[in-house]
Design a protein around this motif. Sequence first.
Motif: not given
Length: 196
Positions: A1-2, A7-10, A37-46, A169-178
């Motif tokens: 895993m990368s 690093v990005l979270a930091a 993990g969210e490429s978009s949101s209710a705000c609609g921005a990357e 968002v599924p991709s967020v859950l896939a990154q680490a357990p909640i």
Amino acid sequence: MSTTPPVLAAELALAWADIQRHHPELPDLAAPESLIGESSSACGAELSFERLLHEAVHGIAAARGVRDTSRAGRYHNRRFLAIAEELGLDHIDEPHPSSGFSLVTLNPEARRRYRSTIERLGRALKAHTAATATDTTRSFRGPAARHGSSGGGVRVKAVCDCGRNVRVVPSVLAQAPIVCGGCGKPFRIPEVAAVG
């Protein structure tokens, strides 16, 4: 895993702290990785510094007890706009019919104030994108994709062993357990039963 996501979270946490230096009432960013993990949101921005500043507007609104959105968080009202202006975000003159004043952009003064932070976060985002680029024809996109959704910012129900549930968002859950605070078990997305 990368190692890029930590690093990005930091870097997201450092950028958030920079915003807090200018706006001390901004609450701490509890989970910077939730934005990754969210490429978009209710705000609609990357994900970008501009998006982070947009999220900071919501954080300050929450700290002040101000209701800054309606329509399940999609419509950004004039109270959102007033706080956005305080944080250095410009806006269009008229609200969008469905998202209100969500489309805000950095004004020149804010761009100067946060220049080094914007550049540092930009490098981290570029490295993250390069490290996570995959062959999407062979990658699993989760339940949202199976139901015809793009999966970007679409939240689905995740459950734990004690029956509590959250929307995630599924991709967020896939990154680490909640983990559930009630039973201590991780939330999981239930498998969709095959029809046939």
